[in-house]
Design an enzyme around this catalytic site. Structure first.
Site, mmCIF file in Angstrom:
data_model
loop_
_atom_site.group_PDB
_atom_site.id
_atom_site.type_symbol
_atom_site.label_atom_id
_atom_site.label_comp_id
_atom_site.label_asym_id
_atom_site.label_seq_id
_atom_site.Cartn_x
_atom_site.Cartn_y
_atom_site.Cartn_z
ATOM 1 C CG HIS A 183 36.735 -44.166 25.602
ATOM 2 N ND1 HIS A 183 37.290 -45.151 24.825
ATOM 3 C CD2 HIS A 183 36.360 -43.181 24.733
ATOM 4 C CE1 HIS A 183 37.257 -44.790 23.551
ATOM 5 N NE2 HIS A 183 36.706 -43.587 23.468
ATOM 6 C CG HIS B 284 32.459 -41.189 24.372
ATOM 7 N ND1 HIS B 284 31.699 -42.255 23.952
ATOM 8 C CD2 HIS B 284 33.493 -41.105 23.498
ATOM 9 C CE1 HIS B 284 32.245 -42.801 22.871
ATOM 10 N NE2 HIS B 284 33.325 -42.114 22.566
ATOM 11 C CG ASP C 148 33.003 -42.356 16.741
ATOM 12 O OD1 ASP C 148 33.434 -41.543 17.573
ATOM 13 O OD2 ASP C 148 33.244 -43.580 16.814
ATOM 14 C CG HIS D 108 35.922 -39.708 21.170
ATOM 15 N ND1 HIS D 108 36.446 -40.857 21.732
ATOM 16 C CD2 HIS D 108 36.825 -38.716 21.444
ATOM 17 C CE1 HIS D 108 37.611 -40.578 22.313
ATOM 18 N NE2 HIS D 108 37.858 -39.291 22.153
ATOM 19 C CG HIS E 255 31.863 -48.546 18.045
ATOM 20 N ND1 HIS E 255 33.211 -48.667 18.228
ATOM 21 C CD2 HIS E 255 31.611 -47.210 18.057
ATOM 22 C CE1 HIS E 255 33.767 -47.472 18.349
ATOM 23 N NE2 HIS E 255 32.801 -46.567 18.247
#
Length: 301
Positions: free
Chosen positions: A141, A63, A67, A65, A262
Site C-alpha cells: 500500500h 495502517h 478511515d 490512513h 471496504h
C-alpha cells in the site's frame, strides 16, 4: 460457551456514506475481543452493535490512513472513561508511531487504563494467548500496512471406534489424552489431528505475497474489495484489490468463508461484488458485509 464471530461496525472506504460507516471490525474469539481498524465513528457503531469497551482486549491497526484509524482517539478515551479492568494491547505499524501517539493523546482526558503498545515492524508472530497466536504480514500500500492472522493451535479429536477397538474407556480416555500413551496404546492410535481454526484480516493492499500468506487455509477471510474488476487499474494505482482479485485469493487459499468489505462510495449495487466474486471461481461461503452485521466463524469440520 465459546463464541467466535465477526461483528462488522463499518464497511466504507475513505468516505462514509448514508448507509456505511468508516471501517471497524470486532472479532469475538472465545472470551476475548479484538478490534480491527477503528475508523471515525467506531465508538458510536460499537454502541449500536452492543459492543462495550470492556469487550476489548486488543486493537489491531493495519495502517494509518484516516478511515482505518481516526476512531482510535474516541475508543481509547472510552476505554479509560469506563475504567476497563484488564490490560489492552495495541498493535500497529511501528513506522506510524507518531500517528498513534497523536491519536492516543488527541485531547485531554484522565488515563485510568494501561494500554500496552506493541508495534509491528516485520512479518511474524506478535502475541500468544490462551487459544490463539496473532501473526502479521506486510502488505503493499502507499503507506506501510500489515494484515493480521489468528491461528488456533492444532488439537486432537478422539475416535470412539478406535478407542473401543483398543479397549480404552472411562477414565483411561482422559489419561491417554494427558499422558500420550497407555498400556502400549499411543494417543495417535485412538485419535486424529483436529486442525485449529484460522482467521485473517486483510485491508488496503495490492496483490502481494503477504495477502496469499494471510489467506492460506483460513476458515474466515475478511478482505478489502474496494473496487469492481472493471476498475482494476485504479485499484493497482491506489493500492487496493478488486472483488475478483479478493475472491481468487480466497479460492487459491482454500478459504471456507469469504467476507468482502471496504467498498468505494462510487458503487451503489453491493450485489455486483458477489457476482464478480463468484465469476472469479470462489464457491465457498460468501458474505458482502454491511454495517452491524454479525458473521459466525465456520464450525470445525
Amino acid at each position: 460457551m465459546s463464541v467466535r464471530e465477526l461483528v462488522v461496525l463499518g464497511t466504507a472506504s475513505q468516505v462514509p456514506t448514508r448507509h456505511r460507516n468508516h471501517n471497524g471490525y470486532l472479532l469475538r474469539w472465545d472470551g476475548e475481543g479484538i478490534l480491527f481498524d477503528p475508523g471515525e465513528g467506531t465508538q458510536r457503531q460499537m454502541l449500536r452493535a452492543g459492543v462495550a469497551a470492556h469487550d476489548l482486549n486488543r486493537i489491531c491497526v493495519t495502517h494509518f490512513h484516516g478511515d482505518h484509524s481516526l476512531g482510535l482517539a474516541g475508543v481509547i478515551q472510552r476505554i479509560n472513561l469506563d475504567k476497563v479492568p484488564h490490560e489492552i494491547t495495541a498493535h500497529y505499524p511501528r513506522s506510524g508511531q507518531r500517528f498513534f501517539d497523536r491519536l492516543r493523546y488527541a485531547t485531554a482526558y484522565r488515563e485510568t487504563v494501561g494500554i500496552t503498545e506493541a508495534p509491528v515492524a516485520a512479518d511474524g508472530s506478535l502475541a500468544r494467548a490462551n487459544s490463539y497466536t496473532l501473526e502479521a504480514r506486510k502488505l503493499s500500500h502507499p503507506v506501510e500496512s500489515y494484515g493480521y492472522r489468528i491461528v488456533e493451535p492444532d488439537g486432537r479429536r478422539m475416535l470412539p471406534e478406535r478407542l473401543a477397538a483398543h479397549g480404552v474407556k472411562g477414565p483411561d480416555v482422559g489419561r491417554i489424552q494427558r499422558e500420550g500413551a497407555l498400556g502400549g496404546v499411543s494417543l495417535e492410535d485412538v485419535s486424529e489431528v483436529r486442525r485449529g481454526q484460522r482467521f485473517a484480516f486483510v485491508m488496503d493492499t495490492r496483490l502481494c505475497e503477504g495477502v496469499y500468506a494471510l489467506a492460506e487455509g483460513c476458515d474466515m477471510l475478511v478482505i478489502e474489495s474496494t473496487f469492481l474488476d472493471e476498475d482494476e487499474e485504479l485499484a493497482v494505482e491506489h493500492g487496493h484489490l478488486t472483488a475478483g482479485q479478493a475472491a481468487r485469493v480466497a479460492r487459491e487459499g482454500g478459504v471456507r468463508h469469504l467476507v468482502l468489505t471496504h467498498f468505494s462510495q462510487r458503487y451503489t449495487d453491493p450485489d455486483e461484488f458477489e457476482r464478480q466474486a463468484r465469476a472469479a471461481g470462489y464457491d465457498g461461503e460468501l458474505t458482502v458485509a454491511h454495517d452491524l452485521l454479525r458473521v459466525s466463524v465456520p464450525k470445525r469440520r
